[in-house]
Motif scaffolding. Structure first.
Motif, PDB file in Angstrom:
ATOM      1  N   THR A 185      36.072 -62.822  59.684  1.00  0.00           N
ATOM      2  CA  THR A 185      35.385 -61.576  59.351  1.00  0.00           C
ATOM      3  C   THR A 185      34.521 -61.812  58.127  1.00  0.00           C
ATOM      4  N   TRP A 235      37.798 -51.921  64.852  1.00  0.00           N
ATOM      5  CA  TRP A 235      36.422 -51.464  65.118  1.00  0.00           C
ATOM      6  C   TRP A 235      35.857 -50.727  63.908  1.00  0.00           C
ATOM      7  N   ARG A 238      35.752 -53.513  60.839  1.00  0.00           N
ATOM      8  CA  ARG A 238      34.825 -54.644  61.012  1.00  0.00           C
ATOM      9  C   ARG A 238      33.408 -54.181  61.326  1.00  0.00           C
ATOM     10  N   TYR A 239      33.259 -53.094  62.110  1.00  0.00           N
ATOM     11  CA  TYR A 239      31.934 -52.680  62.566  1.00  0.00           C
ATOM     12  C   TYR A 239      31.545 -51.278  62.093  1.00  0.00           C
ATOM     13  N   ASP A 242      30.454 -48.644  64.752  1.00  0.00           N
ATOM     14  CA  ASP A 242      29.146 -48.765  65.394  1.00  0.00           C
ATOM     15  C   ASP A 242      29.311 -48.748  66.917  1.00  0.00           C
ATOM     16  N   VAL A 245      28.645 -51.915  69.445  1.00  0.00           N
ATOM     17  CA  VAL A 245      29.472 -53.114  69.299  1.00  0.00           C
ATOM     18  C   VAL A 245      29.670 -53.831  70.629  1.00  0.00           C
ATOM     19  N   THR A 248      28.719 -57.644  71.624  1.00  0.00           N
ATOM     20  CA  THR A 248      28.640 -58.539  70.467  1.00  0.00           C
ATOM     21  C   THR A 248      29.742 -59.588  70.562  1.00  0.00           C
TER      22      THR A 248
END
Length: 881
Positions: A185, A235, A238-239, A242, A245, A248
């Motif tokens: 990450t 989710w 880390r994102y 979004d 995602v 990805t």
């Protein structure tokens, strides 16, 4: 005495009282202070102010109850008016006796509060449904053997495939296991837990992904593109939530995985996973003897667990006929997912809930005794009221109103005590207590304490009130008769018996815990620091790379100053990894009871046995010569050697088993080169499991528990982290721990149960002591005239003490005898929680009654000694003699 304190206290009184009585109150208190000596005046002033403040509070509360409307001389009061009169009288009576009222309320609060706290834990853990749709249809599949009925949670993948195809009672079945992987990450590696599934996990639980789709069986195919479904928390973290995602790529253990979905908020199965990946188990290399996956399914509509178990049993029989070498005695079954989750604690929590109900019974008996004693003191009042026209119904109503008010106050206080006790319970609870998140005071807890309070009211309120309401002008109250005395002594007997049952239960748990802490583990946990590594597939993509890293790491750690030894193992004692395997001797056909006889498997480095100080009983352990190209060697435990080779030396014998982590599995047999002492690696209370140890250099495990033994007081973690970064800076490490810390965690459930039983037993002892003290004090007061006559006739203090103690010792002895009988039966319920002792342990059954009788003597000695100080002339004068 017209100072500021006096003026503020008088303002608390109702206005009507101040207008009528304020001046008289001030004059009376001033006169009392003037009559007192100078040295006593300050103390008397504080006492008078305290009494005045209490009287003000009583009058203020009394004024809140509305007075009935005036009635004419010939008009009968309505029922409501009578109730208001009785309520005012009941409240006033209780407020005028704060010591009695507070003692009853405190006793009820302790009993009701502790019971409510324990019920809340039991309800939240055992009764609250799982947070899934139709959760009662979710089941966990298990296997067992005809010659060994104990259940095993895991199944082999080929067996799972056959069950998936044939089971009609299940709508869906998946296999899963937990895998610790490297998650990259923002360029920083971390060790994250993922769930590996054979097909769609979300579908089984009837939950929809927030984004994208669930995993399918096609995702687990060998030629499928690596994919991942993210947990909602990952989710967000880390994102940032979004929605783009999907599609990805996420780096997991050095391999790019395509994000195909996001799980719903709050869903996580198994607990704590960061997402879900397809299963990587190779059925060719891990056959029907390799039980590596847990299995969860959903029952078909209108199908119960028993029907599913019957079908699974029949399937097991058919597979046994089709595959006799591996499945001849293997059977399958099912139980609800809730039952699976709470199975380790279910019986113990029910036992603890039953134990705390004994505390409630003791509290109720104690309060009943206090009410009976109080009734004796009020016999003249009740007799006068009866003579003035109050019928039994009216007397009974007022008495029940008093008891009801006490119960309500005790219940409210019990909720406060329950919340405090619940907080303490959750702090004491072991970390692995399941479903703790569901534990909180809720509607069910309020309903429980209400029902319990009503039951207690019947015990201590109804029957004493019925007896006391029979009082007549020429009779004594029931509490003062022989029947009343017998009732009090009977209640004391019950209290003593119940207290002894709890005391014996706590004693047995204490003895069991002592035996558990002295258990022979088979290895020395002192000074061992451990941490966990997972070697990423992409970086360590060959057996040679894994072997080079493990050898370099072990050598590097051993050279750190203060380190006495280091070792690596796939599992290790008290580790997370746990694999069962099946060993097949090549010198003879397997006996009927040897088929599917499982043993624990571990892959270890050569210094493993020396570092953990595991005794070598025969032969040798691994050395640097046990490499991949050398003949494969095996070390076995004493229990395994005794089972498979009871009449011969196992050294040199050849065996086969199914586990290998190598990229090129080798079917060559293993040769047993050594026998070591049994190690309690996975359970402290069960018998040591038969174990087989393979050389890490011949099995190439990627999951590694690293163990370092240091001298006392040496902190090697900074040096360990430095050596790891030098070898591989991208390798994530799970936080270090110690074997002694793991032992403390393993002892956690036993400490929790012991602490609760000890707390319940202590409360029971205190309540019993209070009951004994109050009743003996009362009985001693009733015998004042008799004792005075005896002392006037020459009886010495020893004889008087003996007479008084006899009233307490007799019910205590009878209660002890009854308690021993009851405990002998109740202790059988504890057998599953005991280790190393019998439920009829002689030492415990000798010590607990001694403690109880000692407490009894201590509680009754003060009234007995007080009786020896009675002045005969004064006592006889007070009795009218």
């Amino acid at each position: 005495m017209s100072d500021t304190a006096m003026r503020w206290i008088l303002k608390v009184f109702p206005r009507s009282f101040r207008e009528r009585m304020a001046a008289d109150v001030v004059d009376t208190m001033d006169d009392a202070l003037e009559a007192a000596s100078t040295g006593q005046r300050s103390r008397l002033r504080r006492r008078l102010l305290a009494q005045l403040a209490w009287a003000a509070a009583v009058e203020r509360v009394h004024s809140w109850i509305p007075s009935p409307r005036p009635t004419s001389h010939h008009e009968r009061s309505s029922f409501l008016e009578d109730c208001i009169h009785d309520l005012r009288g009941a409240l006033g009576t209780l407020l005028r006796k704060p010591a009695f009222s507070s003692t009853v309320i405190a006793t009820l609060a302790i009993g009701l509060g502790s019971s409510t706290a324990m019920f809340t834990v039991v309800h939240g853990v055992l009764m609250e449904p799982l947070p899934y749709a139709d959760s009662e249809r979710l089941v966990m599949l298990y296997r067992h053997y005809t010659h060994r009925p104990e259940e095993g949670r895991t199944m082999s993948l080929p067996d799972l495939r056959d069950v998936q195809e044939a089971a009609s009672t299940l709508d869906g079945i998946i296999g899963y296991y937990r895998d610790n992987l490297t998650l990259l990450t923002d360029g920083t590696p971390e060790l994250a837990s993922f769930g590996r599934t054979t097909n769609g996990l979300l579908e089984i639980f009837s939950v929809e992904p927030v984004l994208g789709r669930d995993l399918t069986a096609e995702d687990a195919a060998s030629n499928a593109e690596p994919s991942v479904v993210l947990a909602y928390g990952l989710w967000q973290r880390r994102y940032g939530g979004d929605p783009s995602v999907l599609g990805t790529r996420l780096d997991i253990s050095g391999e790019a995985h395509t994000v195909v979905g996001v799980g719903p908020q709050g869903f996580g199965f198994p607990d704590g996973v960061q997402g879900w990946l397809p299963s990587l188990i190779d059925t060719e290399h891990c056959g029907r003897s390799c039980h590596a996956v847990s299995t969860v399914g959903r029952l078909a509509p209108n199908v119960d667990v028993q029907a599913a178990t019957d079908e699974l049993t029949a399937l097991g029989i058919r597979l046994g006929e089709a595959f006799p070498e591996t499945n001849a005695q293997k059977r399958f079954g099912a139980r609800t997912l809730l039952a699976e989750a709470v199975a380790p604690v279910q019986s113990t929590l029910w036992i603890l809930l039953g134990a705390v109900q004994l505390v409630v019974l003791i509290a109720a008996a104690n309060v009943a005794n206090l009410v009976l004693v109080r009734g004796t003191q009020r016999r003249r009042e009740l007799a006068v009221r009866s003579a003035l026209g109050a019928d039994r119904q009216r007397l009974f109503r007022q008495l029940m109103l008093e008891n009801t008010l006490l119960t309500i106050a005790g219940g409210v206080a019990g909720l406060v005590v329950g919340q405090v006790a619940l907080t303490g319970l959750l702090r004491l609870a072991p970390d692995d207590l399941p479903r703790v998140v569901n534990v909180a005071l809720d509607t069910e807890a309020y309903a429980f304490i209400t029902a319990l309070a009503l039951a207690v009211l019947l015990i201590f309120g109804l029957f004493p009130a019925m007896g006391m309401a029979r009082t007549e002008i020429r009779s004594r109250a029931i509490a003062g008769t022989v029947t009343g005395k017998q009732s009090r002594l009977a209640l004391l007997t019950v209290e003593t018996a119940l207290a002894l049952v709890l005391l014996l239960g706590a004693g047995l748990m204490l003895r069991s815990y002592g035996e558990l802490t002295r258990i022979d583990l088979g290895f020395n946990p002192e000074g061992i620091t451990r941490f966990f590594l997972e070697l990423p597939d992409a970086t360590y993509d060959s057996d040679e790379k894994i072997d080079q890293f493990t050898r370099a790491l072990e050598a590097s750690l051993s050279s750190i100053p203060g380190v006495e030894g280091s070792a690596l193992a796939f599992a290790g004692p008290l580790g997370d990894n746990y694999i069962l395997s099946v060993l097949t001797p090549l010198d003879r056909p397997a006996a009927a009871d040897d088929i599917e006889y499982e043993m624990s498997f571990d892959a270890v480095t050569p210094d493993f046995f020396e570092t953990l100080q595991i005794e070598v009983l025969r032969g040798r352990v691994f050395s640097a010569q046990d490499r991949a190209e050398a003949p494969r060697t095996l070390v076995v435990s004493r229990t395994l050697a005794e089972r498979y080779y009871p009449d011969k030396d196992p050294i040199g014998e050849q065996v086969k088993f199914a586990i290998s982590f190598s990229e090129e599995p080798n079917n060559a047999p293993y040769t047993i080169v050594g026998v070591v002492e049994d190690v309690r690696a996975y359970s402290l209370t069960d018998a040591p499991h038969p174990a087989i140890y393979a050389a890490q250099a011949q099995t190439f495990a990627r999951s590694l528990n690293v163990m370092v033994r240091t001298r006392p007081g040496v902190d090697v973690l900074p040096a360990v982290n430095e050596r790891l970064r030098a070898l591989d800076p991208a390798l994530p490490v799970r936080a270090a721990s110690t074997h002694q810390g793991a032992l403390a965690e393993a002892f956690g459930p036993q400490r929790f149960y012991l602490a609760l039983l000890a707390a319940f037993a202590s409360i029971a002892l205190v309540l019993s002591a209070i009951g004994l003290y109050s009743v003996v004090s009362f009985l001693t007061g009733q015998r004042t005239r008799e004792l005075a006559v005896r002392m006037a006739l020459g009886a010495d203090a020893r004889r008087v003490v003996r007479l008084v103690l006899r009233d307490a010792i007799r019910p205590a002895l009878i209660g002890t005898a009854c308690g021993l009988l009851g405990a002998a039966f109740a202790a059988r319920l504890l057998e599953s929680q005991l280790y190393g002792i019998s439920s009829l342990d002689a030492l415990t059954y000798a010590t607990a009654p001694l403690i109880l009788l000692t407490v009894t003597l201590a509680a009754t000695l003060a009234p007995a000694l007080r009786a020896t100080r009675i002045q005969a002339q004064v006592a006889l004068r007070e009795e009218g003699v």
